[in-house]
Design an enzyme around this catalytic site. Sequence first.
Site, short mmCIF file in Angstrom:
data_model
loop_
_atom_site.label_atom_id
_atom_site.label_comp_id
_atom_site.label_asym_id
_atom_site.label_seq_id
_atom_site.Cartn_x
_atom_site.Cartn_y
_atom_site.Cartn_z
NE ARG A 89 31.03 47.13 49.14
CZ ARG A 89 30.93 48.18 48.32
NH1 ARG A 89 31.74 48.28 47.28
NH2 ARG A 89 30.03 49.12 48.53
CD GLU A 139 27.91 59.49 33.70
OE1 GLU A 139 28.34 58.35 33.65
OE2 GLU A 139 27.27 59.93 34.69
CG HIS A 171 29.03 60.52 47.61
ND1 HIS A 171 28.07 60.52 46.63
CD2 HIS A 171 29.66 61.71 47.53
CE1 HIS A 171 28.12 61.67 45.98
NE2 HIS A 171 29.07 62.42 46.50
C1 MV4 Z 1 25.51 61.00 39.03
C2 MV4 Z 1 24.46 61.77 39.56
C3 MV4 Z 1 23.67 62.46 38.68
N1 MV4 Z 1 23.90 62.38 37.35
N2 MV4 Z 1 25.70 60.95 37.70
C4 MV4 Z 1 27.54 59.91 43.19
C5 MV4 Z 1 28.61 58.92 43.51
C6 MV4 Z 1 29.03 58.35 42.22
N3 MV4 Z 1 29.34 56.99 42.39
C7 MV4 Z 1 27.91 58.63 41.28
N4 MV4 Z 1 27.12 59.65 41.85
C8 MV4 Z 1 26.20 60.35 41.15
N5 MV4 Z 1 26.34 60.31 39.80
C9 MV4 Z 1 24.92 61.64 36.90
N6 MV4 Z 1 25.13 61.58 35.58
C10 MV4 Z 1 24.29 61.80 40.94
C11 MV4 Z 1 25.16 61.09 41.74
C12 MV4 Z 1 24.91 61.15 43.14
C13 MV4 Z 1 24.54 60.01 43.85
C14 MV4 Z 1 24.43 58.76 43.27
C15 MV4 Z 1 24.06 57.65 43.99
C16 MV4 Z 1 23.79 57.78 45.36
C17 MV4 Z 1 23.91 58.99 45.96
C18 MV4 Z 1 24.29 60.12 45.23
C19 MV4 Z 1 24.39 61.36 45.85
C20 MV4 Z 1 24.75 62.47 45.14
C21 MV4 Z 1 25.04 62.36 43.79
#
Ligand code: MV4
Length: 491
Positions: free
Chosen positions: A291, A200, A235
Amino acid sequence: MFRKVLIANRGEIAIRVMRACRELGIKTVAVYSEVDKNALFAKYADESYPIGPAPASQSYLNMDVILETAHKAGAEGIHPGYGFLSENAEFSNRCEKEGIKFIGPSGKAIESVGSKIAAKKTMAAAGIPIIPGSENGISDLDEARDIAASIGYPVIVKASAGGGGIGMKVVRIEEELIPSIESAQRVAKSSFSDSTVFIEKYLEEPRHIEFQILADSYGNIIHVGDRECSIQRRHQKLIEESPSPVMTPKLRKKMGSDAIKAAAAINYTNAGTIEFLYSKGKYYFLEMNTRLQVEHPITEVVTGVDLAKEQLRIAAGEKLSYEQKDIKQIGWAIECRLNAEDPLNNFTPSPGKLRRYRSSGGPGVRVDSGVHTGFTITPYYDSLISKLTVWGRDRNEAIERMKRALFEYIIVGVTTNIPFHKAVMNNEYFRRGELSTHFIDDHNIIAEVEKVIESEKEKGTTLASALGVEDKKVAAITAAVGSYIRASERK
Ligand code: MV4
């Protein structure tokens, strides 16, 4: 309505669900592992049954013994809480097969969003914005290079079966793409027995904004407003608020209606959450959580909706007791997760016995906890001690109230992250509502935490002698001083 429900969980969430049951006149059945025999949740229930040794794999994840206990106790439904079996499609299916109502979505709905690639496809087809990237799993490395080049660096490689950031890799230059894909595939294979990864566009400083939804078995779906959960480490969310500081009525309408569409697209029932990443005025579907979530109290506090009771009503075949027009977010709620962990040592868990425990109270304060003085936080489960939630008429009042509630909280015996929360509540960026998922690193919050601990050192020493706690090495007096003692031990 159910006459009796088994709660297949422990700690604060078991108590939260049992509270809803009590108000609805439902008898409760607790199940507990060997180390939870004397825990509050096991005593709160009308009936309690041992289900095995401390490791979750032998107790809270043991479907056979939990189902057997439900039959033995005559429970008509099982509420899974969060974690453990809550998003386990097989467990949902087994409950249905054995004539016990799973208080959550169908196994099919859980499965349909278990694969991130499949979930993205479904959501895109429903017209919900998704982050640009590969449509399918990466099978051909040349093709992967082309896709990455066309969306533009930086990109992120993610495991389709993943969760909690496992198997995720940010790629900033083309040379790193193939090694990152291969490494993500290896991690995905060993963690999820599924090596499928996808690419992505990487969003640099996104905010995590999510919508609570409720869906009954008659096709009625509503959203119960937004939450922002950007402040997290590894996370794991630490602070959540509702509403999001960037929310406007117009954006809420748009995102809320997309959240409802997302739930409709998979024939969802019960309570769920649609997670979005928000960046530069745009939002994208990220994941769906099938959930009741840890942070649900902030939604309850600003809307007045009892989400756990709605879950029970939905599972019992009743219609939603609200329409969309009845839902209003009034004022502001903030939740701080108080954990037994050391913010000065990379938030490492610090299990141990609570020598003194006294929670905050007073106007606008809600505490969801399952501990008491003398209770031991074990290393077997998560390190959550308490969820401290406040309500204020606006964000400023909520912040000041949280500061007051953190001041009142007394936790002696384990190092806690209370100083972290105090530091964030006083941080200028937080106070301005300038949040992102990189908040802690971006603003060097840990240095602020050290200052909080240093400034409370004297107060802690005084409290220590007042409480007659001799062994200052082990005994932490208020959470702040707890961290100080641990920190000084290391020096
Ligand atoms: C991302 C992102 C930036 N760009 N996707 C982290 C856990 C996973 N479920 C998805 N995550 C992320 N995806 C793209 N394309 C940054 C994160 C991310 C994040 C997302 C939600 C809450 C905290 C986070 C901490 C670091 C990175």
